[in-house]
Design a protein around this motif. Structure first.
Motif, PDB file in Angstrom:
ATOM      1  N   ILE A   1     -11.095  10.157  -0.864  1.00  0.00           N
ATOM      2  CA  ILE A   1     -10.763   9.140  -1.859  1.00  0.00           C
ATOM      3  C   ILE A   1     -10.543   7.832  -1.117  1.00  0.00           C
ATOM      4  O   ILE A   1      -9.735   7.775  -0.186  1.00  0.00           O
ATOM      5  CB  ILE A   1      -9.492   9.499  -2.643  1.00  0.00           C
ATOM      6  N   VAL A   2     -11.266   6.788  -1.497  1.00  0.00           N
ATOM      7  CA  VAL A   2     -11.099   5.474  -0.877  1.00  0.00           C
ATOM      8  C   VAL A   2     -10.606   4.495  -1.937  1.00  0.00           C
ATOM      9  O   VAL A   2     -11.250   4.332  -2.983  1.00  0.00           O
ATOM     10  CB  VAL A   2     -12.424   4.959  -0.270  1.00  0.00           C
ATOM     11  N   ILE A   3      -9.472   3.864  -1.677  1.00  0.00           N
ATOM     12  CA  ILE A   3      -8.932   2.832  -2.565  1.00  0.00           C
ATOM     13  C   ILE A   3      -9.162   1.499  -1.876  1.00  0.00           C
ATOM     14  O   ILE A   3      -8.613   1.248  -0.807  1.00  0.00           O
ATOM     15  CB  ILE A   3      -7.430   3.052  -2.834  1.00  0.00           C
ATOM     16  N   ALA A   4      -9.986   0.636  -2.469  1.00  0.00           N
ATOM     17  CA  ALA A   4     -10.393  -0.594  -1.793  1.00  0.00           C
ATOM     18  C   ALA A   4     -10.216  -1.810  -2.694  1.00  0.00           C
ATOM     19  O   ALA A   4     -10.303  -1.717  -3.926  1.00  0.00           O
ATOM     20  CB  ALA A   4     -11.856  -0.496  -1.358  1.00  0.00           C
ATOM     21  N   THR A   5      -9.981  -2.950  -2.059  1.00  0.00           N
ATOM     22  CA  THR A   5      -9.954  -4.212  -2.783  1.00  0.00           C
ATOM     23  C   THR A   5     -10.610  -5.281  -1.921  1.00  0.00           C
ATOM     24  O   THR A   5     -10.466  -5.272  -0.688  1.00  0.00           O
ATOM     25  CB  THR A   5      -8.511  -4.627  -3.150  1.00  0.00           C
ATOM     26  N   ALA A   6     -11.354  -6.172  -2.556  1.00  0.00           N
ATOM     27  CA  ALA A   6     -12.008  -7.250  -1.822  1.00  0.00           C
ATOM     28  C   ALA A   6     -10.962  -8.262  -1.362  1.00  0.00           C
ATOM     29  O   ALA A   6      -9.942  -8.475  -2.031  1.00  0.00           O
ATOM     30  CB  ALA A   6     -13.052  -7.925  -2.701  1.00  0.00           C
ATOM     31  N   LEU A   7     -11.212  -8.890  -0.223  1.00  0.00           N
ATOM     32  CA  LEU A   7     -10.278  -9.900   0.280  1.00  0.00           C
ATOM     33  C   LEU A   7     -10.030 -11.000  -0.743  1.00  0.00           C
ATOM     34  O   LEU A   7      -8.920 -11.503  -0.880  1.00  0.00           O
ATOM     35  CB  LEU A   7     -10.824 -10.509   1.578  1.00  0.00           C
ATOM     36  N   ARG A   8     -11.071 -11.359  -1.490  1.00  0.00           N
ATOM     37  CA  ARG A   8     -10.943 -12.442  -2.474  1.00  0.00           C
ATOM     38  C   ARG A   8     -10.003 -12.069  -3.628  1.00  0.00           C
ATOM     39  O   ARG A   8      -9.565 -12.935  -4.378  1.00  0.00           O
ATOM     40  CB  ARG A   8     -12.321 -12.799  -3.037  1.00  0.00           C
ATOM     41  N   ASN A   9      -9.700 -10.771  -3.777  1.00  0.00           N
ATOM     42  CA  ASN A   9      -8.854 -10.331  -4.887  1.00  0.00           C
ATOM     43  C   ASN A   9      -7.376 -10.250  -4.547  1.00  0.00           C
ATOM     44  O   ASN A   9      -6.553  -9.999  -5.427  1.00  0.00           O
ATOM     45  CB  ASN A   9      -9.306  -8.942  -5.377  1.00  0.00           C
ATOM     46  N   LEU A  10      -7.023 -10.416  -3.281  1.00  0.00           N
ATOM     47  CA  LEU A  10      -5.638 -10.186  -2.871  1.00  0.00           C
ATOM     48  C   LEU A  10      -4.633 -11.017  -3.662  1.00  0.00           C
ATOM     49  O   LEU A  10      -3.563 -10.539  -4.034  1.00  0.00           O
ATOM     50  CB  LEU A  10      -5.466 -10.470  -1.369  1.00  0.00           C
ATOM     51  N   GLY A  11      -4.983 -12.273  -3.932  1.00  0.00           N
ATOM     52  CA  GLY A  11      -4.064 -13.140  -4.660  1.00  0.00           C
ATOM     53  C   GLY A  11      -3.916 -12.801  -6.121  1.00  0.00           C
ATOM     54  O   GLY A  11      -2.972 -13.260  -6.784  1.00  0.00           O
ATOM     55  N   ASP A  12      -4.834 -11.960  -6.652  1.00  0.00           N
ATOM     56  CA  ASP A  12      -4.816 -11.623  -8.079  1.00  0.00           C
ATOM     57  C   ASP A  12      -4.255 -10.236  -8.367  1.00  0.00           C
ATOM     58  O   ASP A  12      -4.150  -9.844  -9.527  1.00  0.00           O
ATOM     59  CB  ASP A  12      -6.248 -11.699  -8.645  1.00  0.00           C
ATOM     60  N   LEU A  13      -3.893  -9.488  -7.330  1.00  0.00           N
ATOM     61  CA  LEU A  13      -3.392  -8.135  -7.558  1.00  0.00           C
ATOM     62  C   LEU A  13      -2.045  -8.179  -8.273  1.00  0.00           C
ATOM     63  O   LEU A  13      -1.196  -9.015  -7.969  1.00  0.00           O
ATOM     64  CB  LEU A  13      -3.243  -7.388  -6.231  1.00  0.00           C
ATOM     65  N   PRO A  14      -1.816  -7.265  -9.232  1.00  0.00           N
ATOM     66  CA  PRO A  14      -0.560  -7.271  -9.997  1.00  0.00           C
ATOM     67  C   PRO A  14       0.602  -6.701  -9.197  1.00  0.00           C
ATOM     68  O   PRO A  14       0.422  -6.086  -8.139  1.00  0.00           O
ATOM     69  CB  PRO A  14      -0.900  -6.365 -11.193  1.00  0.00           C
ATOM     70  N   ASN A  15       1.809  -6.890  -9.708  1.00  0.00           N
ATOM     71  CA  ASN A  15       3.027  -6.257  -9.182  1.00  0.00           C
ATOM     72  C   ASN A  15       3.269  -6.542  -7.696  1.00  0.00           C
ATOM     73  O   ASN A  15       3.748  -5.681  -6.951  1.00  0.00           O
ATOM     74  CB  ASN A  15       2.962  -4.735  -9.411  1.00  0.00           C
ATOM     75  N   ASP A  16       2.927  -7.756  -7.268  1.00  0.00           N
ATOM     76  CA  ASP A  16       3.150  -8.162  -5.870  1.00  0.00           C
ATOM     77  C   ASP A  16       2.391  -7.306  -4.861  1.00  0.00           C
ATOM     78  O   ASP A  16       2.743  -7.258  -3.672  1.00  0.00           O
ATOM     79  CB  ASP A  16       4.653  -8.125  -5.519  1.00  0.00           C
ATOM     80  N   GLU A  17       1.330  -6.613  -5.312  1.00  0.00           N
ATOM     81  CA  GLU A  17       0.575  -5.755  -4.401  1.00  0.00           C
ATOM     82  C   GLU A  17      -0.125  -6.567  -3.315  1.00  0.00           C
ATOM     83  O   GLU A  17      -0.264  -6.104  -2.171  1.00  0.00           O
ATOM     84  CB  GLU A  17      -0.433  -4.916  -5.183  1.00  0.00           C
ATOM     85  N   GLY A  18      -0.569  -7.786  -3.653  1.00  0.00           N
ATOM     86  CA  GLY A  18      -1.201  -8.635  -2.652  1.00  0.00           C
ATOM     87  C   GLY A  18      -0.254  -8.953  -1.511  1.00  0.00           C
ATOM     88  O   GLY A  18      -0.648  -8.956  -0.334  1.00  0.00           O
ATOM     89  N   GLU A  19       1.018  -9.198  -1.837  1.00  0.00           N
ATOM     90  CA  GLU A  19       2.025  -9.487  -0.812  1.00  0.00           C
ATOM     91  C   GLU A  19       2.277  -8.260   0.057  1.00  0.00           C
ATOM     92  O   GLU A  19       2.457  -8.367   1.283  1.00  0.00           O
ATOM     93  CB  GLU A  19       3.325  -9.939  -1.479  1.00  0.00           C
ATOM     94  N   ILE A  20       2.283  -7.089  -0.573  1.00  0.00           N
ATOM     95  CA  ILE A  20       2.494  -5.851   0.180  1.00  0.00           C
ATOM     96  C   ILE A  20       1.353  -5.636   1.172  1.00  0.00           C
ATOM     97  O   ILE A  20       1.588  -5.308   2.345  1.00  0.00           O
ATOM     98  CB  ILE A  20       2.603  -4.642  -0.781  1.00  0.00           C
ATOM     99  N   PHE A  21       0.116  -5.838   0.718  1.00  0.00           N
ATOM    100  CA  PHE A  21      -1.033  -5.716   1.607  1.00  0.00           C
ATOM    101  C   PHE A  21      -0.903  -6.684   2.784  1.00  0.00           C
ATOM    102  O   PHE A  21      -1.126  -6.314   3.942  1.00  0.00           O
ATOM    103  CB  PHE A  21      -2.327  -6.013   0.842  1.00  0.00           C
ATOM    104  N   THR A  22      -0.558  -7.921   2.484  1.00  0.00           N
ATOM    105  CA  THR A  22      -0.474  -8.953   3.522  1.00  0.00           C
ATOM    106  C   THR A  22       0.601  -8.640   4.539  1.00  0.00           C
ATOM    107  O   THR A  22       0.403  -8.809   5.757  1.00  0.00           O
ATOM    108  CB  THR A  22      -0.200 -10.326   2.876  1.00  0.00           C
ATOM    109  N   ASN A  23       1.748  -8.143   4.088  1.00  0.00           N
ATOM    110  CA  ASN A  23       2.860  -7.871   4.994  1.00  0.00           C
ATOM    111  C   ASN A  23       2.647  -6.617   5.838  1.00  0.00           C
ATOM    112  O   ASN A  23       2.951  -6.603   7.038  1.00  0.00           O
ATOM    113  CB  ASN A  23       4.164  -7.727   4.202  1.00  0.00           C
ATOM    114  N   LEU A  24       2.133  -5.546   5.223  1.00  0.00           N
ATOM    115  CA  LEU A  24       2.038  -4.269   5.915  1.00  0.00           C
ATOM    116  C   LEU A  24       0.670  -4.022   6.552  1.00  0.00           C
ATOM    117  O   LEU A  24       0.543  -3.149   7.415  1.00  0.00           O
ATOM    118  CB  LEU A  24       2.382  -3.121   4.958  1.00  0.00           C
ATOM    119  N   LEU A  25      -0.347  -4.767   6.107  1.00  0.00           N
ATOM    120  CA  LEU A  25      -1.688  -4.607   6.681  1.00  0.00           C
ATOM    121  C   LEU A  25      -2.196  -5.955   7.173  1.00  0.00           C
ATOM    122  O   LEU A  25      -3.336  -6.345   6.921  1.00  0.00           O
ATOM    123  CB  LEU A  25      -2.642  -4.016   5.631  1.00  0.00           C
TER     124      LEU A  25
END
Length: 285
Positions: free
Chosen positions: A89-113
């Motif tokens: 199972i691969v869960i993927a998001t494009a870099l261009r979508n990071l700012g649009d992810l709901p529930n602060d998920e973009g911030e989580i990606f940026t901080n932990l990855l």
């Protein structure tokens, strides 16, 4: 080989299942730069990642959680064999979508990855560890959804969200423990010894002697590499094997309990219910 792409909000979910009577390879690429987390189910399939003149190889993938950045120049190649089917199972998001992810998920990606959000090559390997028992249960549920139609999709969405939450939760709790290549090989051996002796496993001291690591180092590095303590892994494998035996009617509940080393049927049933949420007698054949 079955490959399904499913869109959930700004995430693309890739579900891959494959088996073969002979050794065969299957390759895939992604169309645009993305950050992804791959979860490998049963099979221990081999993975090769090629990008430009570079190549990385991964084996012992059963239960592996593997995060990465990749662009269109990267090719992922799975080697499938009779003893190594593919479940991924691969869960993927494009870099261009990071700012649009709901529930602060973009911030989580940026901080932990962070290293994946700011890549320095076509392919960048991020945090990698082995699934916790809770994550393994979710992955198994995704590959065995009992529902159809809209209900199936509702269940699928909920499991993917929970799986990603567990990944980031585990990532945020992990201590920075560097496991060198020599230790890694010894830990894989320990894992193999435990799996082959589910009904009569060695003690921690005996296991330490067999692989050549002292008990303190074994406990610390085993958890760092596989995400769970030594005997939590053992218990999880015992219950997973027993579940499969009962589900496929290869054994009765009592026989399955004995096979994986439980002398007490009540202890087995309680541990089983704690892991799966239902008792072994309630498994649907």
């Amino acid at each position: 080989m079955v490959r399904d792409f499913i869109e959930i909000n700004d995430f693309t979910i890739l579900v891959e299942v494959g088996s073969s009577g002979t050794v065969t390879t299957d390759a895939c690429k992604f169309e645009e730069p993305l950050i992804a987390v791959a979860f490998y189910g049963s099979g221990n399939v081999d993975l090769t990642v090629k990008y430009g003149a570079k190549q990385k190889d991964y084996s012992n993938t059963k239960g592996l959680v593997f995060s990465f950045y990749a662009d269109a120049a990267v090719e992922f190649i799975h080697t499938i064999s009779p003893n190594k089917p593919l479940q991924c199972i691969v869960i993927a998001t494009a870099l261009r979508n990071l700012g649009d992810l709901p529930n602060d998920e973009g911030e989580i990606f940026t901080n932990l990855l962070h290293q994946l959000v700011h890549p320095k090559d076509h392919f960048v390997e991020g945090p990698m560890f082995f699934m916790t028992p809770e994550m393994e249960t979710i992955v198994d549920a995704v590959f065995n959804i009992p529902y159809e139609g809209k209900t199936k999709m509702m269940f699928f969405r909920s499991q993917i969200t929970t799986l990603l939450s567990h990944f980031f939760g585990q990532l945020s709790q992990q201590e920075e423990e560097v496991v060198n290549e020599q230790e890694r090989e010894k830990l894989y051996l320990a894992k193999e010894i435990l799996f082959k002796n589910l009904n009569n496993p060695p003690s921690l001291t005996e296991l330490s002697k067999q692989i050549g690591l002292n008990t303190f180092k074994l406990k610390k590095t085993f958890k760092a590499l596989f995400g769970v303590p030594v005997f939590k892994y053992l218990q999880n494998e015992r219950l997973t094997v027993a579940h499969k035996m009962i589900h496929t009617e290869a054994a009765t509940v009592q026989e399955a309990a004995w096979h994986v080393g439980y002398d007490s049927l009540s202890s087995f049933s309680n541990a089983f219910a704690k892991k799966f949420g239902y008792r072994p007698s309630q498994i649907k054949k």
